[in-house]
Design a protein around this motif. Structure first.
Motif, mmCIF file in Angstrom:
data_model
loop_
_atom_site.group_PDB
_atom_site.id
_atom_site.type_symbol
_atom_site.label_atom_id
_atom_site.label_comp_id
_atom_site.label_asym_id
_atom_site.label_seq_id
_atom_site.Cartn_x
_atom_site.Cartn_y
_atom_site.Cartn_z
ATOM 1 N N CYS A 283 34.067 37.804 48.057
ATOM 2 C CA CYS A 283 34.706 38.043 46.764
ATOM 3 C C CYS A 283 34.228 36.938 45.825
ATOM 4 C CB CYS A 283 36.227 37.996 46.920
ATOM 5 S SG CYS A 283 36.844 36.396 47.472
ATOM 6 N N HIS A 295 35.004 38.402 53.254
ATOM 7 C CA HIS A 295 36.113 39.241 53.727
ATOM 8 C C HIS A 295 35.571 40.282 54.695
ATOM 9 C CE1 HIS A 295 39.542 38.162 51.189
ATOM 10 N NE2 HIS A 295 38.665 37.886 50.252
ATOM 11 N N CYS A 350 43.279 34.635 51.292
ATOM 12 C CA CYS A 350 42.287 34.175 50.317
ATOM 13 C C CYS A 350 42.965 34.071 48.954
ATOM 14 C CB CYS A 350 41.145 35.185 50.258
ATOM 15 S SG CYS A 350 39.869 34.802 49.044
HETATM 16 ZN ZN LIG Z 1 38.836 36.757 48.530
#
Ligand SMILES: [Zn+2]
Length: 465
Positions: A283, A295, A350
Motif C-alpha cells: 500500500c 499486504h 497497518c
Molecule cells: Zn497498508
C-alpha cells in the motif's frame, strides 16, 4: 447445482464492487474485515473450492481419497491442515504422465473451447518441459478485479499512463496487470518486446507515469537512461510497480530504486501456479515508510507459513516457507501449494487501515535457493540487501559457493570502479551475516542487465547424497 456452479456463485457474490467515486479502498468492506469475518469468508470459499476440486480435478480427487477426506470433511478454515500439501514435483509428475495439461486443473477440453481465455506456461527452467495452464474468461475477470484492488492501493489511478515492460508472452503477471490497469482507466504502453534503449525512448516520448517491470530491469533501465543523458529522476515516471523477483521490498535495493527514479517503489508478488494475480502488494503507507511490508490479499488466498522440516506452522513473525491456497481461480483452485519462498508475516494492523496480514521485507528468496554455509543459512534477499548497502558498488553482483578441500567458500563478485570496495564489502558481510567471504571487484558492465529474472546465486558444491 454442481459443485462448480456453487463455487462460481460464491466467488462472484463475495466480490465487492468499487464505490463511486473511488475512495481510499477499492473494496472497503473486504479490505477492513475483522479476523473473524475474514476467516468465516475464507472458510466458505475453502469448502466450495474443496468440493469443486473433488468434482472436477482427477488429481485432487485421488489425493483427497488417499488422505481419507470425504465430501464433508472440510467445514471451515480450521480443517485446512487436514488437506495434504501439494508440492511442485507432484504437479510436474502429473503433467508428464498426462501431457500436456495433466489432471490437475478443473478445466476440461470443452470448458477450454467454449469459455477459454488464455494459455499460460511456466518458464520451464526447472522442469523437463514448461507446465501449461488453461484459464477461462471467469479467471480473467477475477484477475482484473483483484489486480485493480492492488494497483489502487499503490495509488495508481485514472489519469496515469502505464508502461508495462513485462513480456507479453505467456507470463501471468503481465496480462493480469494489463487488464487491471485498463479497469482503473489507465492506458497501457506495451513495452514487453522492446529493447532497453527502445524502452528508454518510450518513456521519453510518451511520458508514462507508472513503470511495471522487474526490480533488476528497473535498475538496468534507469542506468541505461542515464548513459544516454536522460535522467530517470527527471522523467515522467512517478511509480514503479515491481514483480517477478524479490528486490522491491529489499531495503537497500528499494533505496537504490527510489534514488535512481525519484519514484514510489511498489512490490507485487505471486506465482504462476497458485497466485496469478497479486498475492502480496504494497500500500502507499508501506511504500513510503522505512520498511516495506506488502499486504497479503487474504480474502482471495489462504496463506500459511510453515517450517519446511516439520511442515507445521511457525510462530507469527518467524521466517518460514510460504504455502498458499487459491480461493478464486477456476483454472487452478489449488490448495496448500508449497510456493516455496521464505517470508515472515505479521497481523499487526497497518496504519493504512487494511486489516489483512503483511509480509515485512517481502519474499526472502526460494527455499531451495537458500544456501547453508558452515551451518548458517543464507537468504538471497538478505545477501542482496547487504551488498547493495555499500556505496560505490554498482547494481550487479554474483555469489558463488564452492568447496575447496573440506571447506566451503563463498566468493562474491561486485561491479565497481575501485579495488578499495573489496574490503568494505567483505567487512560489511562479516558484520551483518557473520561469515568470511572473498570479494572481487570487476569492471562496470561485466554482467548482463537482463530484462527478466536475474540469477545471482550459484552453488557449485557437490550435492550431498
Ligand atoms: Zn497498508
Amino acid at each position: 447445482m454442481s459443485a462448480r456452479e456453487q463455487w462460481r456463485d460464491l466467488v462472484v457474490a463475495s466480490m465487492e464492487r468499487p464505490p463511486t467515486p473511488l475512495g481510499e479502498f477499492y473494496a472497503p468492506k473486504l479490505e477492513t474485515l475483522t479476523r473473524d469475518q475474514l476467516e468465516a469468508l475464507q472458510g466458505k470459499k475453502l469448502v466450495a473450492a474443496f468440493r469443486l476440486l473433488r468434482e472436477a480435478s482427477a488429481f485432487y480427487r485421488h489425493k483427497f481419497d488417499a488422505a481419507g477426506l470425504g465430501e464433508d470433511s472440510i467445514q471451515s478454515v480450521v480443517d485446512l491442515a487436514k488437506i495434504p500439501l501439494t508440492h511442485p514435483s507432484e504437479w510436474m509428475a502429473d503433467q508428464e504422465r498426462f501431457p500436456p495439461f495433466g489432471r490437475f486443473s478443473t478445466i476440461s477440453d470443452e470448458d477450454w473451447t467454449t469459455r477459454g481465455w488464455m494459455l499460460f506456461t511456466t518458464s520451464g527452467t526447472k522442469a523437463a518441459f514448461p507446465r501449461a495452464f488453461r484459464h477461462t474468461t471467469f479467471d480473467r475477470d477475477q484477475w482484473t478485479w483483484h489486480g485493480a484492488r492492488a494497483l489502487h492501493a499503490m495509488g495508481v489511478q485514472h489519469g496515469d499512463i502505464a508502461l508495462n515492460a513485462f513480456g507479453y508472452g505467456t507470463s501471468v503477471a503481465c496480462w493480469g496487470l494489463h487488464h487491471a490497469l485498463n479497469e482503473l482507466g489507465v492506458p497501457v504502453i506495451p513495452g514487453g518486446g522492446a529493447s532497453t534503449d527502445r524502452r528508454a525512448e518510450l518513456i521519453h516520448l510518451f511520458r508514462p507515469t507508472v513503470l511495471l517491470t522487474t526490480p533488476s530491469h528497473a535498475l538496468g533501465l534507469g542506468q541505461a537512461m542515464l548513459a544516454v543523458g536522460h535522467d530517470p529522476r527527471a522523467s515522467s515516471v512517478r511509480k514503479l510497480v515491481l514483480a517477478g523477483e524479490p528486490g522491491a521490498s529489499v531495503p537497500s535495493t528499494r533505496l537504490r530504486l527510489r534514488d535512481l527514479w525519484d519514484a514510489e517503489v511498489h512490490d507485487d508478488f505471486g506465482c504462476t501456479e497458485v497466485a496469478m494475480s497479486p498475492l502480496g502488494y504494497t500500500c502507499r503507507t508501506s511504500a513510503t515508510s522505512a520498511e516495506a511490508a506488502p499486504h497479503l490479499m487474504e480474502d482471495q488466498y489462504l496463506v500459511e507459513v510453515l517450517d519446511p522440516t516439520t511442515w507445521e506452522p511457525v510462530a507469527e513473525g518467524d521466517l518460514g516457507v510460504l504455502v498458499v491456497s487459491n480461493l478464486f481461480s477456476e483454472a487452478q483452485p489449488i490448495l496448500r501449494y508449497v510456493m516455496g519462498d521464505w517470508l515472515r508475516i505479521t497481523r499487526e494492523r497497518c496504519p493504512c487501515g487494511r486489516t489483512h496480514a503483511r509480509a515485512p521485507g517481502g519474499l526472502q528468496g526460494r527455499f531451495d535457493d537458500v544456501v547453508k554455509v558452515k551451518g548458517l543459512k543464507f537468504y538471497p534477499a538478505v545477501f542482496e540487501d547487504v551488498v547493495r548497502s555499500v556505496k560505490g558498488v554498482l547494481d550487479e553482483f554474483r555469489v558463488v559457493i564452492e568447496s575447496k578441500g573440506d571447506l566451503d567458500r563463498v566468493k562474491v563478485t561486485v561491479e565497481g570502479t575501485s579495488e578499495e570496495l573489496a574490503p568494505v564489502v567483505r567487512s560489511r558481510i562479516a558484520a551483518s551475516l557473520g561469515i568470511d567471504v572473498s570479494v572481487e571487484v570487476v569492471a562496470p558492465g561485466t554482467y548482463e542487465r537482463k530484462q527478466g529474472k536475474t540469477v545471482r546465486f550459484s552453488d557449485s558444491r557437490p550435492k550431498k547424497g
